[in-house]
Design an enzyme around this catalytic site. Structure first.
Site, mmCIF file in Angstrom:
data_model
loop_
_atom_site.group_PDB
_atom_site.id
_atom_site.type_symbol
_atom_site.label_atom_id
_atom_site.label_comp_id
_atom_site.label_asym_id
_atom_site.label_seq_id
_atom_site.Cartn_x
_atom_site.Cartn_y
_atom_site.Cartn_z
ATOM 1 C CD GLU A 174 -3.276 13.297 -33.870
ATOM 2 O OE1 GLU A 174 -3.823 13.326 -34.982
ATOM 3 O OE2 GLU A 174 -2.463 14.139 -33.491
ATOM 4 C CD GLU A 362 1.825 12.899 -33.852
ATOM 5 O OE1 GLU A 362 1.447 13.952 -34.398
ATOM 6 O OE2 GLU A 362 1.322 11.790 -34.095
HETATM 7 C C1 BGP Z 1 -0.979 14.564 -36.293
HETATM 8 C C2 BGP Z 1 -0.811 13.189 -36.874
HETATM 9 C C3 BGP Z 1 0.398 12.974 -37.667
HETATM 10 C C4 BGP Z 1 0.932 14.210 -38.297
HETATM 11 C C5 BGP Z 1 0.844 15.469 -37.513
HETATM 12 C C6 BGP Z 1 1.174 16.748 -38.260
HETATM 13 O O1 BGP Z 1 -2.316 14.882 -36.295
HETATM 14 O O2 BGP Z 1 -0.821 12.189 -35.877
HETATM 15 O O3 BGP Z 1 0.180 11.872 -38.487
HETATM 16 O O4 BGP Z 1 1.188 14.228 -39.597
HETATM 17 O O5 BGP Z 1 -0.428 15.618 -36.959
HETATM 18 O O6 BGP Z 1 0.154 17.081 -39.147
HETATM 19 P P1 BGP Z 1 0.449 17.486 -40.627
HETATM 20 O O7 BGP Z 1 1.173 16.346 -41.257
HETATM 21 O O8 BGP Z 1 -0.886 17.728 -41.259
HETATM 22 O O9 BGP Z 1 1.265 18.731 -40.552
#
Ligand code: BGP
Length: 463
Positions: A174, A362
């Site tokens: 990201e 993701e």
């Molecule tokens: C993305 C990241 C992850 C992750 C996900 C969910 O931005 O790449 O590392 O954790 O989001 O976010 P969160 O854990 O805050 O729910």
């Protein structure tokens, strides 16, 4: 319903700092993720590590010691690929050494062997919010051009070591979060100037190009991509001002893919730099490197969409900006609008813009899982989220998008990047641990486990 291609890769994704724990074992150095109060995305770092405090990454879900059990569960679900990151500071504990730490390298050998024994392809992120801490404290993070050399040494080391084990790589997680989360994304202090942030980005773009070059030289059959957060934004009204403001917001995000996928700074960057008094220092040859070594594919995260209005103050969270309320969409308990059509839209947008393969690395549903009276986790909302998003992904494939695979975020509960909580769970596998770090760490299947198993077994036909 459309059919996914035969070689489509189904799996799940995690990051080292959110899962491994063992933060100081076997020679690992501390990373920026090991010194944050709350989640790494918050950027609230402690100047020193206080042994009496609870840090979410220090034990996380102890994947470092329990990976065999977890990989067996992934295999039972039928995973064909598994995305995780290599913790850079296991390999180079400070980041600036000449020689790597053998124990760190050996850990990933063992993990990749375990995956490959089950026929699961490792998909490896080289830097997922876990830059070695010394590179922040002593060098100022990616603002400093010296990091290009440290990073490429690390890349060359792991490409050589795992050349027969890993075919799918991606560079920075990201990268387009640099503006909102410079500490997590670039080991640059929160509140840094636009000048510092874009200079750091430039170094990361050059490092990305060099990593692509090295990867192709060392592992000719490999694919190496970039990775962005591309949850999308809609104009809040049909007022042309809102529409153009939303276009600009999206561009600020796509800027990163524009550089890494197309291999040059886009024309609109000139005005962005001029108006923000940004003067990039470049070395001779940088521009040529960007042009010569673009990314093979675009990996991205998609969680939700937001509504945007001209002049609105942006409240931000890990998945992107948080905007106005969208009356057409339900929200998760964490306030994230659920928008499967947005995923189809983004796939089409990115295919049209870059004409290269996409990898949805993701997508997932963060919710609080509470056991019912039989001790079962009936996570229907997670299943509904997955079903609707996969349906729309199938539409995107039918639309002509070239999608390499889909890795559900957090197939096993892990620490949240946004908040450092365990309570915000994404998993098909429950991990017994609470926000304060109490629990047995035992793993249990949720109802969604069997659902995802059948999705994979049917190559996305049975949802
Ligand atoms: C993305 C990241 C992850 C992750 C996900 C969910 O931005 O790449 O590392 O954790 O989001 O976010 P969160 O854990 O805050 O729910």
């Amino acid at each position: 319903m459309a059919t996914f291609p035969e070689n489509f890769l189904w799996g799940g994704a995690i990051a080292a700092n959110q899962a491994e724990g063992a933060w100081n074992e076997d020679g690992k150095g501390p990373s920026i993720a090991d010194v944050v109060r709350g989640g790494i995305a918050s950027g609230q770092h402690d100047a020193t590590i206080d042994p009496l405090r609870y840090y979410a990454s220090h034990e996380a879900i102890d994947f470092y010691h329990r990976y065999k059990e977890d990989v067996a569960l992934f295999a039972e679900m039928g995973f064909q690929c598994f995305r995780t990151s290599i913790a850079w500071s296991r390999i180079f504990p400070r980041g600036d050494e000449q020689e790597p730490n053998e124990a760190g390298l050996a850990f990933y050998d063992a993990l990749f062997d375990e995956l490959l024994n089950y026929g699961i392809e490792p998909v490896i992120t080289l830097s997922h919010y876990e830059t070695p801490l010394a590179l922040y404290e002593e060098y100022g993070g990616w603002k400093n051009r010296a990091l290009i050399d440290f990073f490429t040494r690390y890349c060359e080391t792991v490409f050589r070591r795992y050349q027969h084990k890993v075919k799918y790589w991606m560079t920075f997680n990201e990268l387009n979060n640099m503006n909102r989360m410079p500490f997590a994304t670039g080991a640059v202090e929160a509140g840094a100037s636009a000048q510092d942030i874009y200079q750091a980005n430039h170094h990361q773009f050059v490092a990305n190009a060099l990593a692509n070059k090295l990867c192709h030289e060392i592992i000719p059959q490999a694919k190496i991509g970039c990775m962005l957060s591309l949850s999308t934004a809609y104009p809040a009204t049909c007022n042309p001002d809102d529409i153009f403001a939303t276009y600009q917001l999206r561009r600020r995000s796509l800027f990163y893919a524009d550089v890494m996928m197309r291999g040059h700074y886009p024309a609109y960057a000139q005005r962005l730099f001029r108006e923000n008094h940004i003067h990039l220092t470049m070395h001779p040859g940088d521009i040529e490197l960007l042009a010569q070594y673009p990314s093979d594919y675009l990996g991205f995260s998609y969680y939700r969409s937001v509504l945007h209005k001209a002049g609105a103050q942006l409240r931000v969270d890990t998945g992107g900006a948080m905007g106005e309320d969208n009356p057409y969409l339900e929200k998760t308990a964490w306030g994230w609008p659920v928008d499967p059509v947005g995923l189809r839209l983004v796939c089409n947008e990115l295919s049209d813009r870059y004409e290269k393969p996409l990898f949805i690395v993701e997508n997932g549903y963060g919710g609080e899982d509470i056991a019912d009276e039989h001790g079962e986790f009936n996570d229907e909302a997670r299943i509904a989220y997955g079903r609707s998003h996969i349906q729309e992904m199938a539409e995107a494939v039918a639309d002509g998008c070239d999608i390499m695979g889909y890795t559900w975020w957090g197939p096993i509960d892990i620490v949240s990047a946004g908040t450092g909580e365990m309570k915000k769970r994404y998993g098909f596998i429950y991990v017994d641990k609470d926000n304060e770090g109490n629990g047995t760490l035992a793993r249990r299947k949720k109802r969604s486990f069997a659902w995802y198993q059948q999705v994979i077994a049917s190559n996305g036909e049975t949802l």
